[in-house]
Design a protein around this motif. Structure first.
Motif, mmCIF file in Angstrom:
data_model
loop_
_atom_site.group_PDB
_atom_site.id
_atom_site.type_symbol
_atom_site.label_atom_id
_atom_site.label_comp_id
_atom_site.label_asym_id
_atom_site.label_seq_id
_atom_site.Cartn_x
_atom_site.Cartn_y
_atom_site.Cartn_z
ATOM 1 N N SER A 32 0.819 -1.213 0.000
ATOM 2 C CA SER A 32 0.000 0.000 0.000
ATOM 3 C C SER A 32 0.852 1.262 0.000
ATOM 4 N N ALA A 33 2.158 1.118 0.097
ATOM 5 C CA ALA A 33 3.045 2.284 0.072
ATOM 6 C C ALA A 33 3.301 2.774 -1.352
ATOM 7 N N PHE A 34 2.909 1.980 -2.366
ATOM 8 C CA PHE A 34 3.245 2.322 -3.748
ATOM 9 C C PHE A 34 2.123 3.133 -4.404
ATOM 10 N N PRO A 35 2.481 4.156 -5.170
ATOM 11 C CA PRO A 35 1.480 4.993 -5.834
ATOM 12 C C PRO A 35 0.601 4.187 -6.782
ATOM 13 N N GLY A 36 -0.689 4.477 -6.745
ATOM 14 C CA GLY A 36 -1.621 3.829 -7.666
ATOM 15 C C GLY A 36 -1.911 2.385 -7.363
ATOM 16 N N ALA A 37 -1.523 1.899 -6.164
ATOM 17 C CA ALA A 37 -1.728 0.492 -5.810
ATOM 18 C C ALA A 37 -3.119 0.274 -5.220
ATOM 19 N N TRP A 38 -3.744 -0.834 -5.623
ATOM 20 C CA TRP A 38 -5.025 -1.276 -5.063
ATOM 21 C C TRP A 38 -4.825 -2.698 -4.554
ATOM 22 N N LEU A 39 -5.134 -2.919 -3.287
ATOM 23 C CA LEU A 39 -4.909 -4.236 -2.686
ATOM 24 C C LEU A 39 -6.227 -4.978 -2.492
ATOM 25 N N PRO A 40 -6.202 -6.314 -2.602
ATOM 26 C CA PRO A 40 -7.426 -7.099 -2.451
ATOM 27 C C PRO A 40 -8.110 -6.909 -1.098
#
Length: 500
Positions: A194-202
């Protein structure tokens, strides 16, 4: 000045990534994948690419010559008659069934290759969700995490449709070249994605909103080594001189919402020319296709290219897109076009979209039909082949608007070498979509609508195109377009036929 891709630092010597390309262009490598592969290899990460064409998966012809079968299919595709809607849906199902059958080869090969890697990275359009799910199931069964990236995953509603994919570690909607190597490493280590830009986690977490990259010249040149060059009929190198669009306000356009389309960011002409030299030597071809939304957005860049190419790549042939906008100097005067032709420019595409000034105004297109007509004349005089695009069925388009489009095409048919007619499809998040939400009464023809984030479009029930006079005008337009598209292209432009 940007450097050629080469391993410079070992993040993790034993990391092995399989990059899967689902965008089967057929004529040239996928530029986004080339950037990612270069970014990974520049950090010492072992990377292999699975390309559909390498498996013999057929690609779609973007400019098929008119035949009786595709004429019939085109009529069904564009028809607004309720009796033919079922036929259009049947054609869609047939296409999906064919695509699913051919993509099974990709899934089988991916399943075989997954066993030997640490991470699977998939580049996907929205149409590939089922294929990504099949790849994810195979990867999950073998204990390999899957990262999926795509241009459309900047929209929360669209991204949410993908978070239940089996095996998904993270979904990414960002220009990830600066951090993709670290993203891979963190995925393997089970770290905080979740620290990365544009990331979506399940699990529902998301990363910070991505910021458009401004230092484009610092990104390694795309690496196309693993693409099946032996299968390309006429090898062409894709190029990107700028990201985003300098106009950026067309009401129907979703390109400016994409991960790499937000904000106009031109590169330096010197860096682009250096990349062209490097890639021409590496892949032994001097044909280039610029995939920019518009090449004339930054005049220093545009002129730097057509002035610099003859001395850097003397035998270059190239093609791209331009916007005939309202600037006093938009770079499309006769002198510029002649200079570009002398530098190897053989083909341009531009969005005319409509021959109706009223429709163009509603589109916020920023073009003037007289200026467009002048551009077509100058391009022909300079010896440049021109392809134009049209959009029919735009909200509130009447028969008189469509008749104006027929008249424009008929008047300038000798200056157009190819015409692509597109049926209007409202994309989620575009300006026209936002206008519909804010003020539905401004669209009296639209009876109802529903967002479909699974495919990124808005499903409309609309009266646009229902009148018999509109249908007659549309048939006349398709007849004019077929007559234009039947003509052979000039020999020099033929090298790029079907590529734009």
């Amino acid at each position: 000045m940007a450097a050629a891709p080469a391993p410079v630092a070992l993040i993790a010597v034993f990391v092995n990534v399989l990059v899967i390309d689902l965008n089967n262009f057929g004529h040239y490598p996928t530029i986004g994948l080339g950037y990612l592969v270069a970014a990974l290899r520049s950090e010492g990460i072992m990377t292999s690419v699975l390309s559909p064409l390498a498996l013999g998966v057929a690609f779609n012809d973007r400019e098929p010559r008119p035949t009786w079968t595709n004429r019939l299919e085109n009529r069904i595709y564009h028809s607004t008659r309720p009796t033919l809607v079922a036929g259009r849906r049947m054609l869609t199902r047939m296409r999906v069934a064919w695509a699913t059958r051919t993509r099974r080869r990709i899934v089988r090969e991916a399943s075989r290759l997954v066993a030997g890697v640490d991470v699977v990275l998939v580049s996907s359009y929205l149409e590939h969700r089922d294929v990504c799910g099949a790849i994810g199931r195979s990867a999950q069964a073998q204990g390999v995490p899957m990262i999926v990236g795509g241009q459309a995953f900047t929209d929360p509603a669209i991204a949410a449709q993908w978070l239940e994919l089996p095996g998904l570690a993270v979904l990414v909607g960002a220009e990830s070249e600066p951090f993709v190597a670290e993203l891979v490493k963190t995925t393997i280590e089970g770290g905080d994605l979740s620290a990365f830009p544009g990331a979506w986690l399940p699990d529902g977490r998301r990363g910070p909103a991505p910021v458009p990259l401004t230092s484009l010249d610092e990104i390694p040149f795309p690496d196309y080594d693993d693409f099946p060059w032996n299968r390309y009929e006429r090898p062409i190198i894709p190029m990107l001189a700028a990201r985003g669009c300098s106009h950026g306000v067309c009401a129907f356009c979703s390109d400016v919402l994409a991960a790499n389309g937000r904000g106009f960011r031109p590169r330096r002409a010197a860096a682009v020319l250096q990349e062209m030299e490097h890639q021409a030597e590496r892949y032994q071809t001097s044909r280039f296709l610029f995939v920019d939304l518009k090449l004339n957005g930054d005049l220093d860049l545009w002129r730097g290219l057509h002035d610099g190419i003859p001395t850097r790549i003397p035998d270059a042939q190239w093609a791209g897109a331009v916007h005939v906008d309202g600037r006093t100097d938009n770079g499309l005067g006769l002198d510029d076009l002649r200079a570009a032709r002398c530098a190897g420019l053989v083909r341009l595409t531009t969005g005319v979209e409509s021959g109706s000034a009223a429709v163009l105004q509603r589109m916020h297109k920023g073009t003037d039909l007289d200026r467009t007509a002048g551009f077509l004349e100058r391009a022909k005089s300079a010896g440049i082949s021109v392809r134009v695009t049209l959009i029919t069925g735009y909200p509130e388009e009447g028969a008189d608007d469509l008749e104006a489009t027929v008249g424009f095409v008929r008047s300038h048919r000798d200056r157009m070498d190819r015409v692509q007619v597109n049926r209007f499809a409202m994309q989620i998040g575009t300006e026209v979509h936002r206008d519909l939400i804010r003020n539905g009464s401004a669209f009296p023809d639209i009876r109802s609508y529903q967002d479909d984030p699974l495919v990124g479009v808005v499903r409309l029930r609309s009266d646009t195109g229902r009148a018999s006079s509109w249908r007659r005008a549309h048939r006349a337009l398709l007849t004019e377009v077929d007559a234009i598209n039947e003509r052979p292209l000039s020999p020099c432009a033929r090298a790029f036929e079907g590529y734009i």
